[in-house]
Design an enzyme around this catalytic site. Structure first.
Site, PDB file in Angstrom:
ATOM      1  NE  ARG A  53      -2.580   1.107   3.503  1.00  0.00           N
ATOM      2  CZ  ARG A  53      -3.325   0.875   4.588  1.00  0.00           C
ATOM      3  NH1 ARG A  53      -4.587   0.538   4.478  1.00  0.00           N
ATOM      4  NH2 ARG A  53      -2.798   0.986   5.786  1.00  0.00           N
ATOM      5  CE  LYS A 152      -2.251   4.545   6.908  1.00  0.00           C
ATOM      6  NZ  LYS A 152      -3.388   5.175   7.569  1.00  0.00           N
TER       7      LYS A 152
HETATM    8  C1  LIG Z   1      -8.875   6.839   6.984  1.00  0.00           C
HETATM    9  C2  LIG Z   1      -8.574   5.450   7.409  1.00  0.00           C
HETATM   10  N1  LIG Z   1      -9.474   4.477   7.153  1.00  0.00           N
HETATM   11  C3  LIG Z   1      -9.257   3.203   7.526  1.00  0.00           C
HETATM   12  C4  LIG Z   1      -8.103   2.840   8.183  1.00  0.00           C
HETATM   13  C5  LIG Z   1      -7.859   1.397   8.543  1.00  0.00           C
HETATM   14  O1  LIG Z   1      -6.890   0.852   7.696  1.00  0.00           O
HETATM   15  P1  LIG Z   1      -5.880  -0.282   8.170  1.00  0.00           P
HETATM   16  O2  LIG Z   1      -6.716  -1.438   8.573  1.00  0.00           O
HETATM   17  O3  LIG Z   1      -5.037  -0.558   6.998  1.00  0.00           O
HETATM   18  O4  LIG Z   1      -5.116   0.282   9.328  1.00  0.00           O
HETATM   19  C6  LIG Z   1      -7.144   3.819   8.490  1.00  0.00           C
HETATM   20  C7  LIG Z   1      -5.931   3.479   9.218  1.00  0.00           C
HETATM   21  O5  LIG Z   1      -4.888   3.384   8.697  1.00  0.00           O
HETATM   22  C8  LIG Z   1      -7.377   5.151   8.076  1.00  0.00           C
HETATM   23  O6  LIG Z   1      -6.488   6.106   8.327  1.00  0.00           O
END
Ligand SMILES: Cc1ncc(COP(=O)(O)O)c(C=O)c1O
Length: 292
Positions: A53, A152
């Site tokens: 990612r 991200k």
């Molecule tokens: C906006 C957002 N949504 C969802 C998530 C959950 O993603 P993950 O399970 O990869 O941590 C995160 C955390 O990283 C986030 O910042």
């Protein structure tokens, strides 16, 4: 106590000396990408998925990470070792680097890379047994046409504003909708609902990050003989759900028992949520990339 050792551009430095320039565009413009990664029991959980990612986010913003994947993986594991940690949280950050005061990234000649490995303050255990109280908030999730929520990036102001609005109501998390009124996600977590034993989650295209914990839920569901369906989810669907929970690297799998003053189901943590929490915790203790 020993200061944390931070990986910064190829070197390990003590936390008080881990500094980036005030001209770094990660700071000036939120121009950069990051990952939050957990490690349990001396193993980094889902490290390859997080690296995938990170490189995808960087590609989407035309940022070349100045390290090969193997080198970055090794630096991440070494950061955990340097700090003698077995359980904790890693923050892996790549910014556009130092530039001038204009926003043009062409002026930034070298991306900044830093890695922090530290212990993490978890949600108190009572949230996992009693559930969170959350609110839907006025701030909409940014449109994928403006800035894809799948990236991200270091630009979290959209989520922070939603968090502030939740804080104003004393909520422990906030749920963001998209411009069409469909549920997108929480400020740092993905959302799932259970209705008549069916598990649903908003489409990523409705404005959610493709969460790595979210993806794991599909795998755990399959192993438990369940199916998760992606759907357009409304506030109404949340209010009348039997169970709700959210997922994220930091939060793990957390039940939600109150949305906008509506008790969800019986207002207690339901059996399907409990099953996901249990299976998730089992998984964290077994898999992962060894640190030592
Ligand atoms: C906006 C957002 N949504 C969802 C998530 C959950 O993603 P993950 O399970 O990869 O941590 C995160 C955390 O990283 C986030 O910042």
């Amino acid at each position: 106590m020993q200061p944390l050792k931070i990986y910064l551009d190829g070197q390990f430095v003590d936390e008080p000396d881990a500094k980036v320039s005030v001209f770094d565009h990660g700071l000036l413009y939120g121009d950069g990408v990051f990952e939050g990664i957990r490690f349990y029991n001396g193993r980094v959980f889902l490290l390859e998925e997080h690296l995938d990612r990170l490189y995808d986010s960087a590609k989407a913003i035309l940022l070349t990470i100045p390290m090969e994947r193997d080198e970055l993986r090794a630096a991440t594991l070494k950061t955990c070792r340097e700090n003698g940690l077995r359980d904790g949280y890693i923050r892996l950050v790549v910014t556009r680097g130092k530039g001038d005061l204009g926003l043009n990234p062409n002026k930034c000649s070298k991306p900044t890379v830093f890695i922090i490995a530290a212990t993490i303050e978890l949600y108190p255990e009572k949230y996992y047994t009693e559930g969170l109280r959350v609110n839907t908030v006025p701030t909409q999730r940014v449109s994928p046409a403006a800035l894809s929520p799948a990236i991200k990036s270091l630009n979290y102001l959209n989520n922070i504003l939603a968090k502030i609005e939740g804080n104003l109501y004393g909520a422990q998390e906030s749920i963001m909708l998209n411009a069409q009124g469909f549920v997108a996600e929480c400020t740092a977590d993905n959302l799932f609902l259970v209705k008549k034993n069916k598990v649903l989650t908003p489409h990523v295209s409705d404005g959610a990050l493709g969460g790595i914990t979210r993806r794991l839920m599909f795998e755990l569901a399959r192993e438990a003989g369940r199916e998760i369906l992606e759907a357009n989810v409304t506030r109404y669907d949340l209010f009348v759900a039997d169970e709700l929970f959210c997922t994220g690297t930091g939060a793990e799998v957390v039940p939600i028992t109150d949305v906008d003053g509506r008790k969800i189901g019986k207002g207690t943590v339901g059996p399907v949520t409990q099953e996901f929490i249990k299976n998730f915790r089992t998984r964290t203790q077994s898999g992962g990339t060894p640190i030592y």
